[in-house]
Design a protein around this motif. Structure first.
Motif, PDB file in Angstrom:
ATOM      1  N   ARG A  50      22.279  32.672  18.245  1.00 35.59           N
ATOM      2  CA  ARG A  50      23.715  32.298  18.394  1.00 35.59           C
ATOM      3  C   ARG A  50      24.155  33.391  19.022  1.00 35.59           C
ATOM      4  O   ARG A  50      25.133  33.304  19.924  1.00 35.59           O
ATOM      5  CB  ARG A  50      24.241  31.611  17.479  1.00 35.59           C
ATOM      6  N   SER A  51      24.113  34.558  18.332  1.00 35.52           N
ATOM      7  CA  SER A  51      25.073  35.791  18.975  1.00 35.52           C
ATOM      8  C   SER A  51      24.429  36.089  20.459  1.00 35.52           C
ATOM      9  O   SER A  51      25.051  36.710  21.477  1.00 35.52           O
ATOM     10  CB  SER A  51      24.855  36.847  17.867  1.00 35.52           C
ATOM     11  N   ASN A  52      23.007  36.031  20.677  1.00 31.85           N
ATOM     12  CA  ASN A  52      22.567  36.357  21.722  1.00 31.85           C
ATOM     13  C   ASN A  52      23.080  35.317  22.995  1.00 31.85           C
ATOM     14  O   ASN A  52      23.240  35.716  24.183  1.00 31.85           O
ATOM     15  CB  ASN A  52      21.056  36.269  21.868  1.00 31.85           C
ATOM     16  N   LEU A  53      23.311  34.114  22.653  1.00 30.65           N
ATOM     17  CA  LEU A  53      23.665  33.300  23.529  1.00 30.65           C
ATOM     18  C   LEU A  53      25.199  33.483  23.772  1.00 30.65           C
ATOM     19  O   LEU A  53      25.605  33.141  25.028  1.00 30.65           O
ATOM     20  CB  LEU A  53      23.708  31.755  22.977  1.00 30.65           C
ATOM     21  N   ASP A  54      25.857  33.854  22.896  1.00 25.43           N
ATOM     22  CA  ASP A  54      27.246  34.256  23.094  1.00 25.43           C
ATOM     23  C   ASP A  54      27.430  35.429  24.176  1.00 25.43           C
ATOM     24  O   ASP A  54      28.359  35.509  24.938  1.00 25.43           O
ATOM     25  CB  ASP A  54      28.031  34.764  21.978  1.00 25.43           C
ATOM     26  N   THR A  55      26.639  36.512  24.046  1.00 31.87           N
ATOM     27  CA  THR A  55      26.628  37.567  24.662  1.00 31.87           C
ATOM     28  C   THR A  55      25.774  37.724  26.117  1.00 31.87           C
ATOM     29  O   THR A  55      25.888  38.616  27.003  1.00 31.87           O
ATOM     30  CB  THR A  55      26.133  38.996  24.126  1.00 31.87           C
ATOM     31  N   ILE A  56      25.164  36.441  26.424  1.00 30.18           N
ATOM     32  CA  ILE A  56      24.455  36.359  27.646  1.00 30.18           C
ATOM     33  C   ILE A  56      25.141  36.553  28.942  1.00 30.18           C
ATOM     34  O   ILE A  56      24.553  37.045  29.965  1.00 30.18           O
ATOM     35  CB  ILE A  56      23.269  35.195  27.418  1.00 30.18           C
ATOM     36  N   ASP A  57      26.298  35.932  28.834  1.00 24.98           N
ATOM     37  CA  ASP A  57      27.201  35.987  30.113  1.00 24.98           C
ATOM     38  C   ASP A  57      27.537  37.282  30.457  1.00 24.98           C
ATOM     39  O   ASP A  57      27.676  37.641  31.633  1.00 24.98           O
ATOM     40  CB  ASP A  57      28.181  35.156  29.953  1.00 24.98           C
TER      41      ASP A  57
END
Length: 106
Positions: free
Chosen positions: A7-14
């Motif tokens: 989830r943290s990786n998905l939040d910072t992908i942008d």
């Protein structure tokens, strides 16, 4: 534990997508530099002048010429390297790079 990390990786992908990579930045800088480079190419028989600090006579002062007398291209040695000769036909001892040559205008 693993789900929280995903989830943290998905939040910072942008943020990672918008951040330019150093390789991309180098390409942009190289492109802007290469757009401003002027290619100087000469042909056999062109009149040139040598612009080189080490060939000036010592003690001539600031009003001395900053080039030597005109030379003629004898042959093209390679990419940007030329063999010169004087107007009398005597060859200049070594080949010269295009960086140290400028067109001689009469």
């Amino acid at each position: 534990m693993n789900n929280a990390e995903l989830r943290s990786n998905l939040d910072t992908i942008d943020e990672l997508r918008t951040k330019p990579s150093s390789g991309c930045q180098k390409q942009v800088i190289a492109k802007s530099y290469n757009e401003n480079v002027r290619v100087r190419a000469f042909q056999v028989g062109d009149l040139l002048r040598k612009v080189f600090q080490n060939t000036q006579n010592l003690g001539v002062g600031k009003f001395a010429y900053n080039w030597e007398s005109p030379y003629q291209i004898e042959s093209v040695v390679g990419n940007g390297v030329y063999r010169l000769m004087t107007l009398d036909g005597q060859p200049v001892p070594r080949p010269w790079n295009v960086v140290h040559l400028k067109k001689y205008h009469l």
